[in-house]
Scaffold this active site. Sequence first.
Site, PDB file in Angstrom:
ATOM      1  N   LYS A 159      -8.129   6.446   9.606  1.00 30.33           N
ATOM      2  CA  LYS A 159      -9.148   6.696  10.383  1.00 30.33           C
ATOM      3  C   LYS A 159      -9.633   6.624  11.708  1.00 30.33           C
ATOM      4  CE  LYS A 159     -11.038   3.708   5.700  1.00 30.33           C
ATOM      5  NZ  LYS A 159     -11.464   2.287   6.485  1.00 30.33           N
ATOM      6  N   ASP A 216      -5.801   2.790  10.206  1.00 33.42           N
ATOM      7  CA  ASP A 216      -6.691   1.850  10.444  1.00 33.42           C
ATOM      8  C   ASP A 216      -7.275   0.848  12.119  1.00 33.42           C
ATOM      9  OD1 ASP A 216      -9.651   0.887   9.701  1.00 33.42           O
ATOM     10  OD2 ASP A 216      -9.990  -0.818   8.723  1.00 33.42           O
ATOM     11  N   GLY A 248       0.649  -0.786  -0.001  1.00 35.48           N
ATOM     12  CA  GLY A 248       0.084   0.182  -0.090  1.00 35.48           C
ATOM     13  C   GLY A 248       0.453   0.995  -0.236  1.00 35.48           C
ATOM     14  N   PHE A 268     -14.498   3.177   2.742  1.00 31.90           N
ATOM     15  CA  PHE A 268     -14.022   2.315   2.370  1.00 31.90           C
ATOM     16  C   PHE A 268     -13.151   2.948   1.073  1.00 31.90           C
ATOM     17  CE2 PHE A 268     -11.549  -0.999   0.225  1.00 31.90           C
ATOM     18  CZ  PHE A 268     -10.756  -1.741   1.472  1.00 31.90           C
TER      19      PHE A 268
HETATM   20  P1  IMP Z   1      -5.051  -1.691  10.595  1.00 30.06           P
HETATM   21  O1  IMP Z   1      -3.948  -2.679  11.123  1.00 30.06           O
HETATM   22  O2  IMP Z   1      -6.001  -2.129  10.556  1.00 30.06           O
HETATM   23  O3  IMP Z   1      -4.311  -0.318  10.210  1.00 30.06           O
HETATM   24  O4  IMP Z   1      -4.641  -1.307   8.991  1.00 30.06           O
HETATM   25  C1  IMP Z   1      -3.817  -1.390   8.701  1.00 30.06           C
HETATM   26  C2  IMP Z   1      -4.359  -1.943   6.740  1.00 30.06           C
HETATM   27  O5  IMP Z   1      -5.058  -1.924   6.572  1.00 30.06           O
HETATM   28  C3  IMP Z   1      -4.092  -1.061   5.642  1.00 30.06           C
HETATM   29  O6  IMP Z   1      -2.043  -0.496   5.340  1.00 30.06           O
HETATM   30  C4  IMP Z   1      -4.472  -1.074   3.947  1.00 30.06           C
HETATM   31  O7  IMP Z   1      -3.484  -2.368   3.578  1.00 30.06           O
HETATM   32  C5  IMP Z   1      -5.597  -1.426   4.539  1.00 30.06           C
HETATM   33  N1  IMP Z   1      -6.433  -0.443   4.440  1.00 30.06           N
HETATM   34  C6  IMP Z   1      -7.753  -0.315   5.834  1.00 30.06           C
HETATM   35  N2  IMP Z   1      -7.868   0.499   5.353  1.00 30.06           N
HETATM   36  C7  IMP Z   1      -8.352   0.172   4.038  1.00 30.06           C
HETATM   37  C8  IMP Z   1      -9.055   1.406   3.140  1.00 30.06           C
HETATM   38  O8  IMP Z   1      -9.488   1.955   2.819  1.00 30.06           O
HETATM   39  N3  IMP Z   1      -8.842   0.929   1.805  1.00 30.06           N
HETATM   40  C9  IMP Z   1      -8.045  -0.225   1.368  1.00 30.06           C
HETATM   41  N4  IMP Z   1      -7.113  -0.541   2.514  1.00 30.06           N
HETATM   42  C10 IMP Z   1      -7.467   0.079   3.538  1.00 30.06           C
HETATM   43 MG    MG Z   2      -2.372  -2.150   3.386  1.00 30.04          MG
END
Ligand code: IMP
Ligand code: MG
Length: 175
Positions: A132, A104, A45, A153
């Site tokens: 987020k 996220d 990403g 999303f």
């Molecule tokens: P976390 O571990 O939940 O903070 O997730 C982070 C990862 O989730 C990011 O590096 C993204 O790959 C994925 N992610 C979270 N939200 C989104 C979104 O809205 N679109 C695409 N990927 C997301």
């Molecule tokens: Mg990612």
Amino acid sequence: MQSIKGRPIRLLLSEEEIRRRVSQLAKEIEDYFKEPFLVVGLLKGAFVLTADLIREFSLPVQVDFMWVSSYGTSQESQGHVRIVKDLDRDIEGKRLLLVDDILDTGYTLQEVFRILQLKGAEEIKTCVLLDKKERRKVPFEADFVGFEVPNLFLVGYGLDWDEEGRHLRGIYAVE
Ligand code: IMP
Ligand code: MG
């Protein structure tokens, strides 16, 4: 109207807004570090943000990438990460900037942060393009944040929906 996998997408942040913000972030980051540091981008990403950031820096930074995948559903991570590709070089005693596309639940960055600490980094600062905030499951905050975004999303600028949409120049919400 543009779409991905048959679902319409709506522009949230334009290419120009992102460019301006990334340039400001790069200045804030350099003002903080003051001397060359190591940039660690999280694949896949963050590859677009990493590429844009390093070209805004005037300091001669080094770059490495780590690829982690989180266990859980495709749209939400759940606290465990598996290292798919580790760093190429030793980071013992280094000052580094960890870069991801979006914060996220916080699980991914919290876990990678811990791994980099165990590897002996002297200092770790974190930068994400998007935050987020309302989705957080663990108390992890990034040091440099591009934009706070609502709980939608998102795709584009490196972010994907099942590998679609990474190439888009802006950030779009999937409707
Ligand atoms: P976390 O571990 O939940 O903070 O997730 C982070 C990862 O989730 C990011 O590096 C993204 O790959 C994925 N992610 C979270 N939200 C989104 C979104 O809205 N679109 C695409 N990927 C997301
Ligand atoms: Mg990612």
